[in-house]
Design a protein around this motif. Sequence first.
Motif, PDB file in Angstrom:
ATOM      1  N   ALA A 129       0.719  -1.414  -0.081  1.00 40.30           N
ATOM      2  CA  ALA A 129       0.055  -0.001  -0.123  1.00 40.30           C
ATOM      3  C   ALA A 129       0.938   1.287   0.129  1.00 40.30           C
ATOM      4  CB  ALA A 129      -0.957  -0.061   1.228  1.00 40.30           C
ATOM      5  N   VAL A 130       1.800   1.235   0.799  1.00 41.90           N
ATOM      6  CA  VAL A 130       2.738   2.394   0.844  1.00 41.90           C
ATOM      7  C   VAL A 130       3.633   2.524  -0.407  1.00 41.90           C
ATOM      8  CG1 VAL A 130       4.920   3.512   2.091  1.00 41.90           C
ATOM      9  CG2 VAL A 130       2.965   2.464   3.339  1.00 41.90           C
ATOM     10  N   GLU A 131       4.161   1.435  -1.210  1.00 43.20           N
ATOM     11  CA  GLU A 131       4.892   1.469  -2.273  1.00 43.20           C
ATOM     12  C   GLU A 131       4.185   2.066  -3.437  1.00 43.20           C
ATOM     13  OE1 GLU A 131       6.526  -2.277  -3.053  1.00 43.20           O
ATOM     14  OE2 GLU A 131       7.878  -1.989  -1.239  1.00 43.20           O
ATOM     15  N   HIS A 132       2.834   1.747  -3.344  1.00 48.25           N
ATOM     16  CA  HIS A 132       1.982   2.344  -4.475  1.00 48.25           C
ATOM     17  C   HIS A 132       1.085   3.443  -4.367  1.00 48.25           C
ATOM     18  CE1 HIS A 132       2.861  -1.156  -7.077  1.00 48.25           C
ATOM     19  NE2 HIS A 132       2.969  -1.946  -6.246  1.00 48.25           N
ATOM     20  N   GLY A 133       0.762   3.798  -2.772  1.00 52.17           N
ATOM     21  CA  GLY A 133       0.043   4.949  -2.479  1.00 52.17           C
ATOM     22  C   GLY A 133       0.728   6.161  -1.851  1.00 52.17           C
ATOM     23  N   GLY A 134       2.120   5.743  -1.575  1.00 51.42           N
ATOM     24  CA  GLY A 134       2.771   6.990  -0.866  1.00 51.42           C
ATOM     25  C   GLY A 134       2.765   6.957   0.636  1.00 51.42           C
ATOM     26  N   SER A 135       3.270   7.695   1.096  1.00 59.03           N
ATOM     27  CA  SER A 135       3.497   7.717   2.492  1.00 59.03           C
ATOM     28  C   SER A 135       2.184   8.285   3.022  1.00 59.03           C
ATOM     29  CB  SER A 135       4.785   8.590   3.003  1.00 59.03           C
ATOM     30  OG  SER A 135       4.381   9.870   2.766  1.00 59.03           O
ATOM     31  N   PRO A 152      -4.177   3.882  -5.511  1.00 59.53           N
ATOM     32  CA  PRO A 152      -4.522   4.135  -6.783  1.00 59.53           C
ATOM     33  C   PRO A 152      -5.477   2.748  -7.184  1.00 59.53           C
ATOM     34  CG  PRO A 152      -2.132   3.507  -6.875  1.00 59.53           C
ATOM     35  CD  PRO A 152      -2.491   3.789  -5.464  1.00 59.53           C
ATOM     36  N   GLY A 153      -5.328   1.668  -6.263  1.00 58.29           N
ATOM     37  CA  GLY A 153      -6.029   0.676  -6.787  1.00 58.29           C
ATOM     38  C   GLY A 153      -5.365  -0.236  -7.754  1.00 58.29           C
ATOM     39  N   ILE A 154      -6.265  -1.335  -7.878  1.00 62.61           N
ATOM     40  CA  ILE A 154      -5.541  -2.421  -9.067  1.00 62.61           C
ATOM     41  C   ILE A 154      -6.731  -2.390 -10.016  1.00 62.61           C
ATOM     42  CG2 ILE A 154      -4.869  -4.575  -9.541  1.00 62.61           C
ATOM     43  CD1 ILE A 154      -4.169  -4.764  -6.341  1.00 62.61           C
ATOM     44  N   PRO A 155      -6.357  -2.387 -11.271  1.00 66.61           N
ATOM     45  CA  PRO A 155      -7.237  -2.366 -12.453  1.00 66.61           C
ATOM     46  C   PRO A 155      -7.904  -3.811 -12.572  1.00 66.61           C
ATOM     47  CG  PRO A 155      -5.365  -1.334 -13.348  1.00 66.61           C
ATOM     48  CD  PRO A 155      -5.264  -1.772 -11.928  1.00 66.61           C
ATOM     49  N   VAL A 156      -9.138  -3.917 -12.826  1.00 64.04           N
ATOM     50  CA  VAL A 156      -9.755  -5.142 -12.801  1.00 64.04           C
ATOM     51  C   VAL A 156      -8.924  -6.394 -13.775  1.00 64.04           C
ATOM     52  CG1 VAL A 156     -11.804  -6.607 -13.750  1.00 64.04           C
ATOM     53  CG2 VAL A 156     -12.230  -4.369 -12.316  1.00 64.04           C
ATOM     54  N   GLU A 157      -8.465  -5.698 -14.818  1.00 63.90           N
ATOM     55  CA  GLU A 157      -7.584  -6.865 -15.726  1.00 63.90           C
ATOM     56  C   GLU A 157      -6.423  -7.159 -15.259  1.00 63.90           C
ATOM     57  OE1 GLU A 157      -6.626  -2.505 -17.061  1.00 63.90           O
ATOM     58  OE2 GLU A 157      -8.803  -3.691 -16.539  1.00 63.90           O
ATOM     59  N   LYS A 158      -5.870  -6.491 -14.190  1.00 67.08           N
ATOM     60  CA  LYS A 158      -4.452  -6.787 -13.256  1.00 67.08           C
ATOM     61  C   LYS A 158      -4.586  -7.706 -12.260  1.00 67.08           C
ATOM     62  CE  LYS A 158      -1.893  -4.314 -16.149  1.00 67.08           C
ATOM     63  NZ  LYS A 158      -0.583  -4.841 -16.781  1.00 67.08           N
ATOM     64  N   ARG A 159      -5.989  -7.873 -11.881  1.00 63.53           N
ATOM     65  CA  ARG A 159      -6.062  -8.427 -10.655  1.00 63.53           C
ATOM     66  C   ARG A 159      -5.627  -9.865 -10.392  1.00 63.53           C
ATOM     67  NH1 ARG A 159     -11.798  -5.442  -8.874  1.00 63.53           N
ATOM     68  NH2 ARG A 159     -10.892  -3.422  -8.692  1.00 63.53           N
ATOM     69  N   GLU A 185      -9.561 -18.235   1.130  1.00 64.11           N
ATOM     70  CA  GLU A 185      -9.540 -17.731  -0.313  1.00 64.11           C
ATOM     71  C   GLU A 185      -9.459 -16.282  -0.192  1.00 64.11           C
ATOM     72  OE1 GLU A 185     -12.823 -19.060  -2.628  1.00 64.11           O
ATOM     73  OE2 GLU A 185     -13.337 -20.842  -1.360  1.00 64.11           O
ATOM     74  N   LEU A 186      -8.402 -15.823  -1.188  1.00 58.21           N
ATOM     75  CA  LEU A 186      -8.081 -14.422  -1.414  1.00 58.21           C
ATOM     76  C   LEU A 186      -8.863 -14.161  -2.768  1.00 58.21           C
ATOM     77  CD1 LEU A 186      -6.360 -11.995  -0.558  1.00 58.21           C
ATOM     78  CD2 LEU A 186      -4.742 -13.205  -2.180  1.00 58.21           C
ATOM     79  N   SER A 187      -9.245 -12.904  -2.565  1.00 55.47           N
ATOM     80  CA  SER A 187      -9.851 -12.036  -3.783  1.00 55.47           C
ATOM     81  C   SER A 187      -9.254 -10.582  -3.543  1.00 55.47           C
ATOM     82  CB  SER A 187     -11.266 -12.040  -3.615  1.00 55.47           C
ATOM     83  OG  SER A 187     -11.970 -11.628  -2.535  1.00 55.47           O
ATOM     84  N   VAL A 188      -9.363 -10.075  -5.025  1.00 55.56           N
ATOM     85  CA  VAL A 188      -8.979  -8.621  -4.950  1.00 55.56           C
ATOM     86  C   VAL A 188      -9.994  -7.808  -5.457  1.00 55.56           C
ATOM     87  CG1 VAL A 188      -7.173  -6.851  -5.974  1.00 55.56           C
ATOM     88  CG2 VAL A 188      -6.486  -9.425  -5.414  1.00 55.56           C
ATOM     89  N   ALA A 189     -10.376  -6.825  -4.776  1.00 54.39           N
ATOM     90  CA  ALA A 189     -11.469  -6.061  -5.336  1.00 54.39           C
ATOM     91  C   ALA A 189     -11.197  -4.442  -5.092  1.00 54.39           C
ATOM     92  CB  ALA A 189     -12.698  -6.194  -4.361  1.00 54.39           C
ATOM     93  N   ASP A 190     -12.206  -3.412  -5.511  1.00 54.08           N
ATOM     94  CA  ASP A 190     -11.886  -2.085  -5.075  1.00 54.08           C
ATOM     95  C   ASP A 190     -11.965  -1.853  -3.753  1.00 54.08           C
ATOM     96  OD1 ASP A 190     -11.434  -1.454  -7.925  1.00 54.08           O
ATOM     97  OD2 ASP A 190     -13.708  -1.288  -8.311  1.00 54.08           O
ATOM     98  N   GLY A 191     -11.311  -1.013  -3.192  1.00 56.67           N
ATOM     99  CA  GLY A 191     -11.320  -0.339  -1.794  1.00 56.67           C
ATOM    100  C   GLY A 191     -12.506   0.342  -1.521  1.00 56.67           C
ATOM    101  N   ASP A 206     -12.697   3.610  -0.576  1.00 57.96           N
ATOM    102  CA  ASP A 206     -12.170   4.839  -1.057  1.00 57.96           C
ATOM    103  C   ASP A 206     -11.273   4.683  -2.584  1.00 57.96           C
ATOM    104  OD1 ASP A 206     -13.323   6.164   1.082  1.00 57.96           O
ATOM    105  OD2 ASP A 206     -11.694   5.658   2.063  1.00 57.96           O
ATOM    106  N   GLY A 207     -11.779   3.504  -3.336  1.00 57.17           N
ATOM    107  CA  GLY A 207     -11.014   3.520  -4.583  1.00 57.17           C
ATOM    108  C   GLY A 207      -9.626   2.835  -4.883  1.00 57.17           C
ATOM    109  N   GLY A 208      -9.040   2.358  -3.723  1.00 57.86           N
ATOM    110  CA  GLY A 208      -7.774   1.827  -3.741  1.00 57.86           C
ATOM    111  C   GLY A 208      -8.001   0.333  -3.700  1.00 57.86           C
ATOM    112  N   ALA A 209      -7.078  -0.437  -3.348  1.00 58.99           N
ATOM    113  CA  ALA A 209      -7.089  -1.795  -3.469  1.00 58.99           C
ATOM    114  C   ALA A 209      -7.622  -2.450  -2.186  1.00 58.99           C
ATOM    115  CB  ALA A 209      -5.769  -2.429  -3.531  1.00 58.99           C
ATOM    116  N   ARG A 210      -8.204  -3.599  -2.317  1.00 55.32           N
ATOM    117  CA  ARG A 210      -8.949  -4.360  -1.269  1.00 55.32           C
ATOM    118  C   ARG A 210      -8.812  -5.790  -1.404  1.00 55.32           C
ATOM    119  NH1 ARG A 210     -14.128  -2.947   1.837  1.00 55.32           N
ATOM    120  NH2 ARG A 210     -14.664  -4.960   2.609  1.00 55.32           N
ATOM    121  N   PHE A 211      -8.075  -6.373  -0.450  1.00 58.74           N
ATOM    122  CA  PHE A 211      -7.774  -7.768  -0.384  1.00 58.74           C
ATOM    123  C   PHE A 211      -8.743  -8.579   0.731  1.00 58.74           C
ATOM    124  CE2 PHE A 211      -4.113  -5.537  -1.771  1.00 58.74           C
ATOM    125  CZ  PHE A 211      -3.748  -6.463  -2.926  1.00 58.74           C
ATOM    126  N   GLU A 212      -9.225  -9.535   0.254  1.00 56.89           N
ATOM    127  CA  GLU A 212     -10.590 -10.036   1.115  1.00 56.89           C
ATOM    128  C   GLU A 212     -10.082 -11.467   1.543  1.00 56.89           C
ATOM    129  OE1 GLU A 212     -14.100  -7.597  -0.782  1.00 56.89           O
ATOM    130  OE2 GLU A 212     -14.193  -9.483  -1.274  1.00 56.89           O
TER     131      GLU A 212
END
Length: 111
Positions: A21-27, A48-55, A87-93, A95-101
């Motif tokens: 999160a810090v590497e991609h979203g900043g401090s 910045p989140g993860i585009p659907v096609e890259k999840r 089970e791990l899934s990647v979604a939109d957070g 507030d628009g960022g990444a979400r790992f469930e």
Amino acid sequence: MTFQADPDWLRRVFENLFRNAVEHGGSDVTVRVGCHNELWIYVEDNGPGIPVEKRDEVLEPGYSSAQGGTGFGLTIVQRIVEAHGWELSVADGTDGGARFEFEMSEQGEFV
């Protein structure tokens, strides 16, 4: 909420997700950890989140969009999750960022 997990591995999961999160979203990125309906927990950020096609791709060994990244942080997360039977899934957070469930069993504990 209570669940069972190997403490060292669980620490590694959170460290990798927070570092990512810090590497991609900043401090100034915000990271939230929570639960939903006693069936799964999540870690999400407002980066910045993860585009659907890259999840699926972001979980593959060696994939990195960060300058100088190794591409193993999310792969390690996925392998630890699978080793625990989760089970791990990647979604939109929220507030628009990444979400790992992390999906749980219906009994309210990770299996």
